[in-house]
Design a protein around this motif. Structure first.
Motif, PDB file in Angstrom:
ATOM      1  N   GLU A   1      49.550  46.667  49.332  1.00  0.00           N
ATOM      2  CA  GLU A   1      48.568  46.383  50.383  1.00  0.00           C
ATOM      3  C   GLU A   1      48.556  44.901  50.730  1.00  0.00           C
ATOM      4  O   GLU A   1      47.954  44.502  51.726  1.00  0.00           O
TER       5      GLU A   1
ATOM      6  N   PRO B   1      51.893  44.567  58.090  1.00  0.00           N
ATOM      7  CA  PRO B   1      51.213  45.085  59.279  1.00  0.00           C
ATOM      8  C   PRO B   1      50.428  46.346  58.933  1.00  0.00           C
ATOM      9  O   PRO B   1      50.797  47.087  58.013  1.00  0.00           O
ATOM     10  N   PRO B   2      49.348  46.606  59.652  1.00  0.00           N
ATOM     11  CA  PRO B   2      48.478  47.741  59.323  1.00  0.00           C
ATOM     12  C   PRO B   2      49.215  49.069  59.238  1.00  0.00           C
ATOM     13  O   PRO B   2      48.939  49.886  58.367  1.00  0.00           O
ATOM     14  N   LYS B   3      50.200  49.263  60.081  1.00  0.00           N
ATOM     15  CA  LYS B   3      50.922  50.540  60.067  1.00  0.00           C
ATOM     16  C   LYS B   3      51.689  50.765  58.784  1.00  0.00           C
ATOM     17  O   LYS B   3      52.007  51.891  58.416  1.00  0.00           O
ATOM     18  N   ASN B   4      52.036  49.645  58.087  1.00  0.00           N
ATOM     19  CA  ASN B   4      52.787  49.763  56.834  1.00  0.00           C
ATOM     20  C   ASN B   4      51.874  49.785  55.609  1.00  0.00           C
ATOM     21  O   ASN B   4      52.342  50.033  54.508  1.00  0.00           O
TER      22      ASN B   4
ATOM     23  N   GLN C   1      56.486  47.169  48.636  1.00  0.00           N
ATOM     24  CA  GLN C   1      55.389  47.280  49.596  1.00  0.00           C
ATOM     25  C   GLN C   1      54.102  47.489  48.809  1.00  0.00           C
ATOM     26  O   GLN C   1      54.021  48.406  47.983  1.00  0.00           O
TER      27      GLN C   1
ATOM     28  N   HIS D   1      52.376  37.497  64.686  1.00  0.00           N
ATOM     29  CA  HIS D   1      51.332  38.262  64.004  1.00  0.00           C
ATOM     30  C   HIS D   1      50.156  37.339  63.761  1.00  0.00           C
ATOM     31  O   HIS D   1      50.312  36.311  63.098  1.00  0.00           O
TER      32      HIS D   1
END
Lengths: 110, 110
Positions: free
Chosen positions: A27, A106-109, A25, A47
């Motif tokens: 950015e 996704p933004p949450k990740n 993971q 998405h």
């Protein structure tokens, strides 16, 4: 450097639902293993502004991209481009494992 | 949908140098197969603002990340984060295949 295993030693399954095993993971992307018992699925969704890649590593999975469905076997992969509805189901009788890339995550990740 | 094979049926080697087999390319990432005969390599280099992932799919490769070198075998992977010098060499006696993911792709490929 951190070496990460993505072969069978890393696979994990849940009796309840598709099990996501996070491998990498940043950015800019994530790479997960999606591990599916027979009958388990990822509900179709989309998405905006992100691409996702499914690479079947074990077994087979029925993949939906936009309004098309195809069964992919180990060694095959397919792209869900930004905005395309995508999902998958393990409609076989054997476990399935799918390498899943998404860029950006996704933004949450992130 | 366009189904792409990433298993042995897609691998291709060159006697001259590392052979890159392009599998997927979007504005957000690329996924290539790097196919290396014994002795072939990717010269260490770095990308500002892009992450690269090496996943060894066949054989073994000696990978450099920053100032560290390790031998990875099939089923192992490693991240070269933005700015980190990275490269690999097949210093084994067998062919090696490495799934290589980069996000975002270099400008010349985008």
């Amino acid at each position: 450097m951190k070496i990460v295993r993505w072969d069978a030693s890393a696979w994990a399954f849940s009796p309840d639902k598709l099990k996501k095993v996070g491998l990498f993971q940043t950015e800019r992307f994530f790479l997960d293993l999606y591990c599916l018992e027979p009958g388990q699925s990822q509900t179709p969704h989309a998405h905006a502004g992100a691409d996702k890649l499914y690479l079947v590593a074990q077994g087979r999975a029925r993949v939906q991209i936009a309004d098309e469905e195809r069964t992919l076997v180990a060694g095959e992969g397919v792209l869900a481009a930004s905005g395309e509805v995508h999902g998958l189901v393990n409609d076989s009788g054997e476990r399935a494992v799918v390498l899943t890339f998404m860029s950006p995550p996704p933004p949450k990740n992130a």
